[in-house]
Design an enzyme around this catalytic site. Structure first.
Site, mmCIF file in Angstrom:
data_model
loop_
_atom_site.group_PDB
_atom_site.id
_atom_site.type_symbol
_atom_site.label_atom_id
_atom_site.label_comp_id
_atom_site.label_asym_id
_atom_site.label_seq_id
_atom_site.Cartn_x
_atom_site.Cartn_y
_atom_site.Cartn_z
ATOM 1 N N SER A 25 24.453 -10.223 26.259
ATOM 2 C CA SER A 25 24.994 -8.832 25.728
ATOM 3 C C SER A 25 23.708 -7.685 26.213
ATOM 4 C CB SER A 25 23.759 -8.747 23.657
ATOM 5 O OG SER A 25 22.820 -8.581 23.787
ATOM 6 N N TYR A 58 29.046 -8.515 25.084
ATOM 7 C CA TYR A 58 29.377 -7.684 23.607
ATOM 8 C C TYR A 58 27.997 -6.567 23.179
ATOM 9 C CZ TYR A 58 25.877 -11.515 22.940
ATOM 10 O OH TYR A 58 24.646 -12.431 22.539
#
Length: 126
Positions: A25, A58
């Site tokens: 992430s 993300y």
């Protein structure tokens, strides 16, 4: 007709951490997420100005006011602390939505503090 457009951008943020052995992430200071209208777990594109790498991951939330931009997991191979990055999101809009469309553009300093926000990019001259 649907158009995919820039939804938001964090311009020239500085990577503060690069954590290879962490769930993949990019942790982003919560105040930056809010300013750029980026939601936790939203897909983001990262363009590394320092080395030319471009990758998708993300967003996850980092502590508000921390200035953290931490590239994690496999993406840590593509960004190091001190690298300048552009973090962008895109969305698809229909013709009615295009009439109200404006991206959220957030400009930060070397400490990832917000110095400006805009909804347009000035005309670029070569």
């Amino acid at each position: 007709m649907q158009r995919t457009m820039l939804k938001s951008k964090l311009h020239r943020a500085t990577v503060t951490h690069s954590e290879l052995h962490y769930e993949g992430s990019c942790a982003i200071d919560e105040s930056l997420l809010e300013a750029a209208n980026i939601h936790e777990y939203e897909q983001i594109q990262i363009y590394n100005v320092s080395n030319g790498e471009r990758f998708t991951t993300y967003a996850i939330r980092a502590a508000r006011g921390s200035g953290v931009i931490s590239v994690n997991g496999a993406a840590a191979h593509k960004a190091n602390p001190g690298d300048l990055v552009i973090i962008a999101t895109y969305a698809t809009y229909n013709e009615l939505e295009m009439a109200r469309y404006a991206p959220e553009l957030v400009y930060v300093d070397a400490a990832n503090a917000i110095v400006d926000t805009r909804q347009t990019i000035p005309v670029q001259a070569a």
